[in-house]
Scaffold this active site. Sequence first.
Site, PDB file in Angstrom:
ATOM      1  N   HIS A 159       0.843  -1.192   0.000  1.00  0.00           N
ATOM      2  CA  HIS A 159       0.000   0.000   0.000  1.00  0.00           C
ATOM      3  C   HIS A 159       0.882   1.247   0.000  1.00  0.00           C
ATOM      4  O   HIS A 159       1.947   1.260   0.622  1.00  0.00           O
ATOM      5  CB  HIS A 159      -0.921  -0.001   1.226  1.00  0.00           C
ATOM      6  CG  HIS A 159      -1.992   1.041   1.124  1.00  0.00           C
ATOM      7  ND1 HIS A 159      -1.752   2.365   1.396  1.00  0.00           N
ATOM      8  CD2 HIS A 159      -3.287   0.956   0.732  1.00  0.00           C
ATOM      9  CE1 HIS A 159      -2.872   3.056   1.185  1.00  0.00           C
ATOM     10  NE2 HIS A 159      -3.819   2.217   0.784  1.00  0.00           N
ATOM     11  N   GLU A 194       0.750   3.923   1.559  1.00  0.00           N
ATOM     12  CA  GLU A 194       1.072   4.463   2.888  1.00  0.00           C
ATOM     13  C   GLU A 194       2.229   3.683   3.510  1.00  0.00           C
ATOM     14  O   GLU A 194       3.027   4.245   4.253  1.00  0.00           O
ATOM     15  CB  GLU A 194      -0.190   4.448   3.775  1.00  0.00           C
ATOM     16  CG  GLU A 194      -1.159   5.542   3.332  1.00  0.00           C
ATOM     17  CD  GLU A 194      -2.631   5.214   3.507  1.00  0.00           C
ATOM     18  OE1 GLU A 194      -2.956   4.268   4.247  1.00  0.00           O
ATOM     19  OE2 GLU A 194      -3.460   5.912   2.880  1.00  0.00           O
TER      20      GLU A 194
HETATM   21  P1  13P Z   1      -9.579   6.464   0.252  1.00  0.00           P
HETATM   22  O1  13P Z   1     -10.737   5.694  -0.307  1.00  0.00           O
HETATM   23  O2  13P Z   1      -9.792   6.992   1.626  1.00  0.00           O
HETATM   24  O3  13P Z   1      -9.090   7.508  -0.707  1.00  0.00           O
HETATM   25  O4  13P Z   1      -8.367   5.404   0.410  1.00  0.00           O
HETATM   26  C1  13P Z   1      -8.063   4.558  -0.638  1.00  0.00           C
HETATM   27  C2  13P Z   1      -7.099   3.553  -0.160  1.00  0.00           C
HETATM   28  O5  13P Z   1      -5.966   3.858   0.147  1.00  0.00           O
HETATM   29  C3  13P Z   1      -7.554   2.156  -0.032  1.00  0.00           C
HETATM   30  O6  13P Z   1      -6.509   1.291   0.209  1.00  0.00           O
END
Ligand code: 13P
Length: 250
Positions: A96, A98
Amino acid sequence: MRKKIVVGNWKMNKTVAEAGELAAAVLEKLDDGIVTCEVGIAPPFPALTEVGKVVEWSDIRLVAQNCHFEDDGAYTGEVSVHMLASLGCGYVIVGHSERRQYFGETNQTVNLRLKKALDEGMQVIMCVGETLEERENGVTEKVVTEQVRQGLKDISDLGGVVLAYEPVWAIGTGRTATPEQAEEVHASIRRTISEMYGELAAGHLRIQYGGSVKPSNAAELFAKPNIDGGLIGGASLKAEDFVAIVKAAS
Ligand code: 13P
């Protein structure tokens, strides 16, 4: 025909009790509609057991948000694939943005995690996506292709793999890629997969879109030929919105 897959990534949200309640609400709302897509929920690690209990007798898949690539040992703060399997997880998300952005994840470590999960018989959702700067510099396709190629390095069988295209600039920003922008990258990913694994495998691979998917934009995104569902962040924290998105994919 690829079966669409919609997964709620709850990220670092919800206590155990709150997670149980949200999962129960999703289950209840799903019950009153026809669902033809695959549905998964990825709560934070501490809530996996609780959510697992709620969805145990349903078709909802229990998904983990990350895994380590070693079986066990001195890796403080990490969780191994067989620990996740012991909680009933059938899927794990790797790479991911993040994790890449804040926790030093690289294409190489994503590849290690993916390999370990597949070796243990777990299905994997591997995320790829460009930053705003990369998009503005016109290198989206190059960056995403590299993430796909390196993330899947030495993987011979794509059977247990789902890809998720999540443009970093669209995550949590309310700024969704247009269906056309998303479709363009999804089609390019499928071309890369076709070069690597052949047309048949590319035709079977599911590629989710993620980044500010909401009930109001889900249907038009999912209508694109190469978009096979969604990885939903913010909107998955509200049962009603998540279920509306699942129904848009059904
Ligand atoms: P959002 O739907 O909050 O933009 O996040 C998407 C996401 O990172 C799903 O893994």
